[in-house]
Structures are given as structure tokens and as C-alpha cells.
Design an enzyme around this catalytic site. Structure first.
Site, PDB file in Angstrom:
ATOM      1  N   LYS A   1       6.972 -25.817  44.531  1.00 53.14           N
ATOM      2  CA  LYS A   1       5.734 -25.141  44.142  1.00 53.14           C
ATOM      3  C   LYS A   1       4.819 -26.081  43.369  1.00 53.14           C
ATOM      4  O   LYS A   1       5.254 -27.103  42.838  1.00 53.14           O
ATOM      5  CB  LYS A   1       6.053 -23.903  43.314  1.00 53.14           C
TER       6      LYS A   1
ATOM      7  N   TYR B   1     -12.709 -38.435  16.012  1.00 49.54           N
ATOM      8  CA  TYR B   1     -13.697 -37.390  15.771  1.00 49.54           C
ATOM      9  C   TYR B   1     -13.265 -36.475  14.622  1.00 49.54           C
ATOM     10  O   TYR B   1     -12.083 -36.128  14.485  1.00 49.54           O
ATOM     11  CB  TYR B   1     -13.886 -36.538  17.031  1.00 49.54           C
TER      12      TYR B   1
END
Length: 358
Positions: A30, A257
Site C-alpha cells: 500500500k 527563524y
């Protein structure tokens, strides 16, 4: 320089052979074979002697049929495009009584596997009475084109849990239903229940009366539980990037950041590495380390396209930075709480990573 997602094809194949252990496996493929690539994985599994596959997507089931014309393909999700299922000779789950009564005519000539919901409660019949109802109703159907009851299956949702009783409970509940149906004279061409964790807990042996173990993550190089020795399963995947520069920063400096990392040492070397969460590196993975020149160094900040790694004067620009390989494995970080093996694999952004098979 760009981050690379790389698979050692021989190691992948050899791991599949070792996991198979001369048992009958149904390989779970899958989500594009756990993002290893459906065509690549199916061909390697075929070479390793695996002839049966399962997925949750009808589109993928059709692709597997095109890759492996003689394979048995099982669809774990219920679908409604019955013509495609018939055309490509795909087996599929029968997930509930209501689905059966709503679609038993639509299911004509389709091989179905009756599903037991067990403790997972995701899909399937609730108890033995529901199995009997379908089996008896089907026996009364004299149509030549009725559905074909070929299999019986369940999923063990607690096989990788060792500190609770649930695996024993779900295992016993399943075997009780299976044994009663077999004792009553019902026969099934395919019976499967074991995921990777259950398969290894049973000693890499298919359970009695079963035709297959339905194995996923072990085939892709990750241990399903931490008590399993690393030598039992080999990771063929390497995810690596490069140091693009090394910065000298001082105590009190903020890097990244929004105050992502504050330097607390008097003097620190920070390697700027060209990989980030935009490439699929989980923020929880960035709480740990990477491997540079055979030594582990801590990640200090993660950005979309970069990360900061605290290094020493042995690290230089263009040095290779390894986030995952067989020495710094996906399953190691699973057991450290980063996320499930499949979660870490699924997060990888294959549109930004260079993908290679070597």
C-alpha cells in the site's frame, strides 16, 4: 547539492528473502509500497519468492496486476467499482453485513475474503453469528455468478504492544472463530491475519491453519517492535544530504527563524545542511541527531529547506550528512518516539528528494 533518498537494491532483496524465511507471505504494498516504489518493490518481492500482494487502493491493485500478471492480489478496503475488480481478477474484503446485503449481486464472480473486525474495530464482521449469517445466506444462493468466498482474514492491532494483554485477547478471539468455522466444515483458499509484529512474535512462522502472513514494514527494513534484534531485519534505505557551509556562532546568538535555537556555549560550529521539513523531515526527528563522517551530531534547528547541526572542527562543507541508514535506522527513532516506522517513511517528499536505486 540536493538531499537524496537512496535504496540499496541488493540489500532490499536480501532482506525480503530473510523476512520471508521460506514462509508464504502476502506482501503489503500500500501507499506506493511504503513509498519505496510499487514497481520496484513488487519486482523485488517476486524475485524473493513472494507471489501474493495486498493494498488498500484499487488503483494500486490494478498496477500490481500489470506488473505481476500471475500474482494473487488482495484489496483490503471495500470499493464500489466492481467491474474493475472483476476485470483485473482482484480479491477484495467483505467488510460488513450491510455491505454484503447492499452489494451481493454487484459482487458476482468476485473473490471475497470475510473480515473479522477484532479489537481494531476498523472494518469487518463483529462476531461468529455474522459470519454464519453470510455463509448460510450465500449457501442458499444458487446463482452460477454469485460472489466467491475465497478467504478469511483479520488484523492484529496490538501485536507490537508487549505491556498489555490485548494481543493475546485478539489472537484468541480470532483463532476461536477460525477453528469453529473449520470444524464446521467450511473451507477457505486463503486465511491471513499476521502483520509484521505478529509474524515475528510467532517466530517467523505462519499461524496454524493460515495460508499466509500479511507482512508490511519488516519487508521495508524496519523492526515492528524494539525487542527484536537489529540483525533480524536490514534497512536498505539511506536518506542523506550535505553540509553546504559551517558557521561560527557565539553564546547568546539566536539561529533560525523565531529564536529557534539559542547558542549557550561560548563558541559553537553550526553546519548548515540542505534538507528540511519541506523534504519530509519530521520536527520530532529533528530533536535527535545525524551521522557525519561516522559520528553523531545533534540537530539544533529545522527549517523548510535547511537544518542546523552542532558540529566540531572535523566537519567541513560538502561532507555527507546521513539522516537514515542501517546504522541510524528509522526504527531506532520509532522507539525514541519520533513516529511510527510508516509515518517517517510516508513523510518523505519524493518531489523534492532525489530518488535513486543503486
Amino acid at each position: 547539492m540536493t538531499a537524496i533518498w537512496s535504496v540499496d537494491t541488493e540489500a532490499f532483496y536480501q532482506n525480503a528473502v530473510k523476512v520471508r524465511n521460506n514462509q508464504s507471505l502476502m506482501a503489503v504494498v500500500k501507499n506506493n509500497a511504503y513509498h519505496y516504489g510499487l514497481e520496484f518493490a513488487v519486482k523485488e518481492f517476486l524475485k524473493a519468492g513472494i507471489q501474493t500482494f495486498s493494498t488498500t487502493s484499487l488503483k494500486e491493485a490494478v498496477r500490481v496486476r500489470e506488473i505481476a500478471p500471475q500474482a494473487t492480489i488482495f484489496l483490503m478496503n471495500a470499493v464500489y467499482d466492481f467491474d474493475t475488480v472483476r476485470k483485473y481478477q482482484i480479491h477484495m474484503t467483505l467488510p460488513s453485513l450491510s455491505y454484503y446485503y447492499d452489494h451481493k449481486d454487484d459482487l458476482s464472480s468476485i473473490h471475497v475474503h470475510l473480515e473479522f473486525e477484532n479489537l481494531l474495530h476498523r472494518s469487518g464482521f463483529k462476531d461468529l453469528n455474522e459470519f454464519h449469517e453470510v455463509l448460510e445466506n450465500d449457501a442458499q444462493n444458487k446463482s452460477e455468478n454469485k460472489m466467491i468466498i475465497s478467504g478469511l482474514w483479520t488484523h492484529f492491532g496490538y501485536a507490537d504492544e508487549f505491556d498489555v494483554l490485548e494481543y493475546g485477547i485478539e489472537r484468541e478471539a480470532w483463532l476461536n472463530i477460525l477453528n469453529i468455522l473449520l470444524d464446521e466444515g467450511y473451507t477457505f483458499d486463503m486465511i491471513h491475519s499476521q502483520n509484521s509484529a505478529s509474524y515475528y512474535r510467532e517466530g517467523q512462522i505462519v499461524l496454524p491453519h493460515h495460508t499466509h502472513a500479511r507482512v508490511g514494514i519488516a519487508l521495508y527494513g524496519s523492526r515492528p517492535y524494539s525487542k527484536l534484534n537489529k540483525s533480524e531485519i536490514q534497512q536498505s534505505l539511506t536518506v542523506k544530504s550535505n553540509v553546504i557551509q559551517v558557521r561560527e556562532v557565539n553564546k547568546g546568538d539566536y539561529c533560525g527563524y523565531s529564536f529557534a535555537y539559542e547558542v549557550t556555549k561560548d563558541y559553537t560550529h553550526l553546519a548548515v545542511v540542505d534538507v528540511g521539513y519541506g523534504d519530509g523531515i519530521l520536527k520530532s526527528r529533528a530533536q535527535h541527531e545525524v551521522l557525519i563522517n561516522g559520528k553523531r551530531y545533534p540537530i539544533k534547528a529545522l527549517m523548510m529547506s535547511h537544518m542546523f547541526v552542532e558540529v566540531d572542527d572535523e566537519v567541513h562543507p560538502q561532507d555527507e550528512v546521513v539522516l537514515y541508514n542501517n546504522d541510524i535506522r528509522i526504527d531506532e527513532y520509532t522507539f525514541k518516539g519520533v513516529g511510527a516506522n510508516s509515518e517517517q517513511l510516508s513523510a518523505m517528499n519524493h518531489d523534492s528528494l532525489i530518488k535513486e536505486y543503486i
